[in-house]
Scaffold this motif. Structure first.
Motif, PDB file in Angstrom:
ATOM      1  N   TRP A 194      30.558  11.642   2.841  1.00 13.60           N
ATOM      2  CA  TRP A 194      29.816  10.464   2.367  1.00 13.60           C
ATOM      3  C   TRP A 194      30.636   9.710   1.318  1.00 13.60           C
ATOM      4  O   TRP A 194      30.718   8.471   1.349  1.00 13.60           O
ATOM      5  CB  TRP A 194      28.478  10.894   1.766  1.00 13.60           C
ATOM      6  N   ALA A 198      31.702   5.906   1.401  1.00 11.32           N
ATOM      7  CA  ALA A 198      31.125   5.005   0.398  1.00 11.32           C
ATOM      8  C   ALA A 198      32.204   4.282  -0.396  1.00 11.32           C
ATOM      9  O   ALA A 198      32.078   3.093  -0.708  1.00 11.32           O
ATOM     10  CB  ALA A 198      30.218   5.790  -0.545  1.00 11.32           C
ATOM     11  N   GLU A 205      29.085  -3.138  -1.417  1.00 11.95           N
ATOM     12  CA  GLU A 205      28.403  -1.984  -0.838  1.00 11.95           C
ATOM     13  C   GLU A 205      28.757  -0.712  -1.595  1.00 11.95           C
ATOM     14  O   GLU A 205      27.907   0.169  -1.782  1.00 11.95           O
ATOM     15  CB  GLU A 205      28.783  -1.837   0.631  1.00 11.95           C
ATOM     16  N   HIS A 209      26.146   1.937  -3.147  1.00 12.92           N
ATOM     17  CA  HIS A 209      26.170   3.333  -2.714  1.00 12.92           C
ATOM     18  C   HIS A 209      26.224   4.272  -3.923  1.00 12.92           C
ATOM     19  O   HIS A 209      25.530   5.302  -3.960  1.00 12.92           O
ATOM     20  CB  HIS A 209      27.374   3.598  -1.812  1.00 12.92           C
ATOM     21  N   TRP A 213      23.590   7.306  -5.324  1.00 16.03           N
ATOM     22  CA  TRP A 213      24.330   8.484  -4.897  1.00 16.03           C
ATOM     23  C   TRP A 213      23.436   9.686  -4.601  1.00 16.03           C
ATOM     24  O   TRP A 213      23.788  10.532  -3.768  1.00 16.03           O
ATOM     25  CB  TRP A 213      25.378   8.869  -5.944  1.00 16.03           C
TER      26      TRP A 213
END
Length: 267
Positions: A194, A198, A205, A209, A213
């Protein structure tokens, strides 16, 4: 005029690992990544501003001692690791500059003339700059650990990149002291995947993100308490429109945990 410097979020490893042969051997990939940073920069910074996961205060706090001592904030290691000295000079003039930037941005700031370098600072710097020739300004997180506040801190610090100051957030991309080894393998892999996605997303973005989190896969398994993730927010805030690249990644640290470090710059 100095070239604009990148910012970094580094995973700093465990305890005083460079001074313990077995740990140092196990952490060779991390050592190589840290020791390569001076080459990546192509210049010696005037100072390093190190935002460390191992210091929290009610306001963002700056270490102003011109010759800081040491804080051995770890336990259970051999006696020689409590005699380590990293003699890099402090940077009180830079502290004044940073205080001015933060005050102009409306961010609470304080100074501490007594605190020495903790292991979130001296461990990675001893690998990056073993001759301790670069002045260091150590900076705390702010209690409450709000992502938005640490992103805002990074934004306020951004002008320093054009002044020869290297901004480094020192933490760990995975930090669950009760779940290293096999217990941390799957959660750390999920969270790291992730994180990679991210951070390489478009800047707008990416910021969102990071604000969200806790919604990431295995977020709280990897960070039961987020102090080791918050230095990332500072590094991103200071390079919010810049490109992210992974400069360290492995799947075998701490007996099988995935960890990464990132660089942010305009290249």
């Amino acid at each position: 005029m100095s070239q604009r410097l990148p910012t970094y979020f580094i995973s700093h490893g465990g305890g005083p690992w460079p001074w313990m042969p077995d740990m140092a051997a196990a952490m060779q990939p991390l050592s190589h990544s840290l020791s390569d940073i001076p080459r990546q920069l192509g210049q010696t910074p005037k100072a390093v501003l190190m935002v460390t996961a191992h210091w929290e205060e009610r306001a963002f706090t700056l270490g102003t001692n011109p010759q800081p001592g040491m804080v051995y904030d770890y336990g259970g290691f051999p006696p020689h690791t409590y005699k380590i000295v990293y003699p890099a000079p402090g940077a009180p003039a830079l502290a004044q500059r940073v205080q001015g930037l933060l005050e102009a941005a409306g961010i609470p700031v304080a100074q501490d003339a007594q605190r020495g370098y903790d292991h979130g600072t001296f461990v990675p710097l001893a690998v990056m700059y073993p001759e301790a020739q670069v002045p260091v300004l150590q900076m705390s997180l702010r209690a409450g650990l709000e992502p938005a506040e640490h992103l805002a801190l990074g934004r306020a610090l951004a002008p320093l990149r054009d002044e020869g100051v290297l901004i480094v957030g020192s933490g760990l991309s995975y930090h669950n002291l009760r779940a290293f080894g096999r217990a941390g393998q799957a959660p750390s892999q999920a969270f790291d995947a992730w994180l990679q996605a991210a951070l390489v997303a478009a800047p707008a973005e990416r910021t969102q993100h990071l604000l969200d989190w806790e919604q990431a896969p295995a977020a709280r398994q990897c960070h039961p308490r987020e102090e080791h993730l918050l230095p990332l927010m500072v590094a991103v805030g200071a390079a919010e429109a810049d490109t992210a690249s992974c400069v360290y990644h492995e799947d075998a640290i701490f007996g099988g945990v995935t960890a990464s470090s990132f660089r942010f710059d305009a290249a």
